[in-house]
Design an enzyme around this catalytic site. Structure first.
Site, PDB file in Angstrom:
ATOM      1  N   HIS A 409       0.806  -1.216   0.000  1.00 49.09           N
ATOM      2  CA  HIS A 409       0.000   0.000   0.000  1.00 49.09           C
ATOM      3  C   HIS A 409       0.848   1.279   0.000  1.00 49.09           C
ATOM      4  O   HIS A 409       0.299   2.384  -0.157  1.00 49.09           O
ATOM      5  CB  HIS A 409      -0.935   0.009   1.214  1.00 49.09           C
ATOM      6  CG  HIS A 409      -2.249   0.690   0.963  1.00 49.09           C
ATOM      7  ND1 HIS A 409      -2.427   1.617  -0.037  1.00 49.09           N
ATOM      8  CD2 HIS A 409      -3.451   0.588   1.586  1.00 49.09           C
ATOM      9  CE1 HIS A 409      -3.679   2.054  -0.017  1.00 49.09           C
ATOM     10  NE2 HIS A 409      -4.323   1.451   0.952  1.00 49.09           N
ATOM     11  N   ASP A 413      -2.421   1.534  -4.504  1.00 50.48           N
ATOM     12  CA  ASP A 413      -3.681   1.805  -3.830  1.00 50.48           C
ATOM     13  C   ASP A 413      -4.716   0.745  -4.182  1.00 50.48           C
ATOM     14  O   ASP A 413      -4.516  -0.080  -5.078  1.00 50.48           O
ATOM     15  CB  ASP A 413      -4.190   3.201  -4.202  1.00 50.48           C
ATOM     16  CG  ASP A 413      -3.298   4.305  -3.646  1.00 50.48           C
ATOM     17  OD1 ASP A 413      -2.733   4.109  -2.553  1.00 50.48           O
ATOM     18  OD2 ASP A 413      -3.146   5.338  -4.320  1.00 50.48           O
TER      19      ASP A 413
END
Length: 437
Positions: A409, A413
């Site tokens: 992350h 995304d």
């Protein structure tokens, strides 16, 4: 008579050193050209080092368990006839090695190697290795002003400090956590000073981890500490794939001499999805993103001894299904037989692991650094499902599986991570049951 220097050969773009595990020849024994002289172990795979010449082994320069850098002379072989020109110094196998060797010349202060196990701070394995190599004390390392996120110490910070050590003072800062970097060379998990004691009863057996398990342990911990792991899951209807494979697998094996498993089918879909979403085919180095040109798929394989290894299918997007099947079978068979070469495990840009082999429906795999994603393939199961038709919906038996996508992350995304695994599912569900192979 002439003397030939046997050097540790280059074994892959990111292999900088190896540990000697066994000498197959003793001093005084004769050696034929291309005959194995010793066995070595890298952080990825075990291998043998052959001799480039025929002659007699006259000198062994390193012993078992010694760590040797690529390009170092490890033995002397005496040959008959004229002088033998030793091969040119091996190319440095990793940028880190080049940087360290350069800084040795300008380092002006030598400090005894530090014991980092007593520090409450976490430094990346690479930073600690360079610090030990250059004699940087733990106090100096803790005082370096970091340029990474939140003031973290990076590889470049340490190398700059070594280069300028003695010429300018180091600015002391509050303790920070270092930025983990690509390809950590940790060989074992560093024990925490606050580790909870493990109680041992009289009937318990204590067994030391083998070398590979220590490496795996270190890499897994480093990966979790490096990447912000998140997961996306999607269920896929692979009924058409199951029917198609049942129809063609016998003819395929007769024609190609290879078994057709589900793995190359899934690998083909992943390679296509990576071309569609190149943002998943990247690596992270500190604050920089490396966009990989080639699509090299790692294929996690369980070994007979219970350990794990990840051979790599190079340029997977350029292979047709026959080529993919041959590559999968070749690497899988050589992995189980312990015959992988160091380069077979290098250069991966994305990894696939088949947890369904052991009956798992889905999983949350750990990212193989410095990659940013890994896909777990769940077991294929017959399940009742709603089937939509022009005449209406009805319940039928379908072959389904889960795809579990872990991604980093920090740079990926949810939109990208979820879209990528959805694209893999779309390719699988759109499988042509009449496809020729």
């Amino acid at each position: 008579m002439a003397k030939f220097e046997l050097k540790l050969p280059k074994m892959g773009e990111s292999v900088a050193e190896a540990t000697i595990t066994n000498w197959l020849k003793k001093v005084g024994e004769t050696i034929a050209a291309d005959e194995a002289v010793l066995e070595i172990a890298t952080d990825k795979v075990d291998s043998e080092v052959p001799s480039e010449v025929s002659g007699t082994l006259t000198e062994i320069l390193f012993q078992v368990n010694d760590v040797v850098k690529v390009g170092q002379t490890i033995a002397i072989i005496e040959t008959e006839g004229g002088s033998v020109e030793a091969p040119k110094a091996a190319e440095v196998a990793a940028p880190v090695v080049a940087a360290v060797e350069k800084t040795v010349e300008v380092a002006k202060e030598v400090v005894a190697p530090a014991d980092f196990s007593g520090s409450d701070k976490f430094f990346s394995p690479l930073v600690k290795n360079i610090a030990k190599e250059e004699g940087v004390s733990i106090a100096e390392l803790e005082a370096i002003s970091g340029s990474g996120k939140d003031g973290r110490v990076t590889k470049e910070d340490l190398l700059n400090y070594i280069k300028n050590k003695g010429n300018q003072p180091t600015q002391a800062v509050q303790p920070q956590v270092s930025t983990p970097v690509a390809q950590p060379t940790v060989v074992a998990t560093q024990p925490s000073s606050q580790a909870v004691p493990v109680s041992v009863n009289g009937g318990d057996e204590i067994v030391e981890m083998d070398r590979m398990r220590k490496l795996i342990s270190g890499y897994m911990v480093a990966s979790v500490q490096t990447s912000a792991h998140v997961q996306s899951f999607i269920e896929v209807d692979v009924t058409n794939i199951v029917k198609w494979r049942d129809k063609v697998k016998t003819a395929f094996e007769k024609r190609e001499g290879e078994k057709l498993t589900f793995t190359p089918i899934f690998m083909e879909a992943v390679a296509k999805a990576l071309k569609d979403f190149p943002g998943m085919n990247i690596s992270v180095d500190g604050d920089f993103i490396i966009k990989r040109k080639n699509i090299n798929l790692g294929m996690a394989a369980a070994l007979p001894n219970g350990n794990l290894i990840v051979p790599v299918i190079k340029n997977a997007d350029q292979l047709n299904l026959v080529g993919m099947a041959k590559a999968v079978n070749d690497l899988g068979n050589r992995a189980k037989a312990g015959k992988l070469k160091p380069d077979d495990t290098q250069g991966g840009t994305y990894t696939v692991t088949n947890v369904g082999t052991f009956g798992s429906v889905f999983g949350t795999p750990i990212i193989n650094q410095p990659q940013v994603g890994i896909l777990a393939l769940g077991a294929i199961r017959k399940v009742p499902a709603v089937i939509e038709t022009p005449e209406g919906d009805f319940i039928g038996i379908r072959q389904k599986m889960f795809l579990s996508h872990s991604y980093d992350h920090r740079v990926v995304d949810g939109a990208l991570g979820g879209s990528f695994v959805k694209r893999v599912a779309d390719y699988l569900e759109a499988w042509d049951i009449n496809r020729e192979i």
